[in-house]
Design an enzyme around this catalytic site. Structure first.
Site, PDB file in Angstrom:
ATOM      1  N   HIS A   1       3.993  -2.134   3.192  1.00  0.00           N
ATOM      2  CA  HIS A   1       3.961  -0.755   2.691  1.00  0.00           C
ATOM      3  C   HIS A   1       5.288  -0.395   2.029  1.00  0.00           C
ATOM      4  O   HIS A   1       6.348  -0.588   2.624  1.00  0.00           O
ATOM      5  CB  HIS A   1       3.672   0.213   3.838  1.00  0.00           C
ATOM      6  CG  HIS A   1       2.333  -0.005   4.484  1.00  0.00           C
ATOM      7  ND1 HIS A   1       2.110  -1.037   5.372  1.00  0.00           N
ATOM      8  CD2 HIS A   1       1.158   0.662   4.351  1.00  0.00           C
ATOM      9  CE1 HIS A   1       0.840  -0.998   5.762  1.00  0.00           C
ATOM     10  NE2 HIS A   1       0.245   0.009   5.160  1.00  0.00           N
TER      11      HIS A   1
ATOM     12  N   ASP B   1       0.815  -1.213   0.000  1.00  0.00           N
ATOM     13  CA  ASP B   1       0.000   0.000   0.000  1.00  0.00           C
ATOM     14  C   ASP B   1       0.850   1.264   0.000  1.00  0.00           C
ATOM     15  O   ASP B   1       2.012   1.265   0.415  1.00  0.00           O
ATOM     16  CB  ASP B   1      -0.891   0.032   1.255  1.00  0.00           C
ATOM     17  CG  ASP B   1      -2.061  -0.920   1.175  1.00  0.00           C
ATOM     18  OD1 ASP B   1      -2.118  -1.728   0.223  1.00  0.00           O
ATOM     19  OD2 ASP B   1      -2.922  -0.872   2.073  1.00  0.00           O
TER      20      ASP B   1
END
Length: 232
Positions: free
Chosen positions: A192, A48
């Site tokens: 991430h 993400d």
């Protein structure tokens, strides 16, 4: 006057509860319209908040080294800033999904603004890749009362494992140990590749990449299968 203020605050809290908190809890608990695992023998690595000009290319290099396809939930404004990275993701066979145009929670978006966030990000991705955009993950996994309706054209994906890797301290201590236990087929892992969002540490992806390489090396040697969401 004080009573009016108190009543107003209470009404606003109730409205927020109904519009944001309750939908998020209900959707997550009952898995309404979302995917948290896959019925396959592969693990889905998802990332993400990118693309990030420093860390995302390093991540793509690492995935290429171990011949792993992953899924990236990207921020539309960053897609606009770094289109070459998105084109590389597509060229190397990864799945690219929506993570809002700005990294903003659905809790504070009206239905109209939420739809705009989705469409703008989809358009940015399609301008880079020419491919259909099928997957969506809202920032922080937050929903509102209209999320399922507004996003019904997409496959909404959350995760089975989340590691807190947006904090550098977690990457230094604990991330690798938790990753090494996440080997169950059908798992969807959330990591991430950018540390520039609210609450994150800018250097956190550096430590994530260090742990991820060890994880991939061990699991590829053990025959673990990895796949992107479009392949599942």
């Amino acid at each position: 006057m004080i009573k009016i203020i108190i009543v107003t605050v209470i009404l606003l809290l109730i409205l927020f509860l109904v519009y944001a908190i309750l939908p998020t809890v209900m959707i997550r608990v009952f898995s309404w319209g979302i995917t948290k695992r896959t019925n396959t023998d592969a693990i889905a690595l998802t990332f993400d908040d990118g693309p990030n000009p420093e860390y995302t290319p390093q991540l793509l290099d690492l995935l290429k080294k171990y011949d792993v396809k992953a899924t990236f939930f990207v921020v539309g404004s960053k897609v606009k800033s770094y289109p070459a990275i998105i084109k590389r993701m597509s060229r190397e066979g990864h799945t690219i999904g929506i993570h809002h145009f700005e990294h903003i929670s659905s809790w504070i978006l009206s239905p109209f603004r939420l739809k705009k966030q989705l469409l703008m990000t989809e358009q940015a991705i399609r301008e880079c890749t020419g491919e259909k955009v099928s997957f969506y993950r809202p920032p922080w996994g937050s929903f509102n009362l209209f999320s399922l309706l507004v996003s019904k054209r997409y496959n909404m994906v959350l995760w089975s494992h989340i590691f807190g890797d947006w904090k550098a301290a977690k990457g230094i201590n604990g991330l690798l140990e938790e990753l090494l236990t996440a080997t169950e087929p059908g798992s969807i892992l959330l990591l991430h590749d950018c540390g520039e969002t609210l609450g994150a540490d800018k250097e956190a992806p550096y430590y994530m990449l260090k742990s991820l390489e060890i994880y991939l090396q061990q699991n590829k040697n053990n025959g673990t299968k990895f796949a992107s969401l479009k392949d599942l």
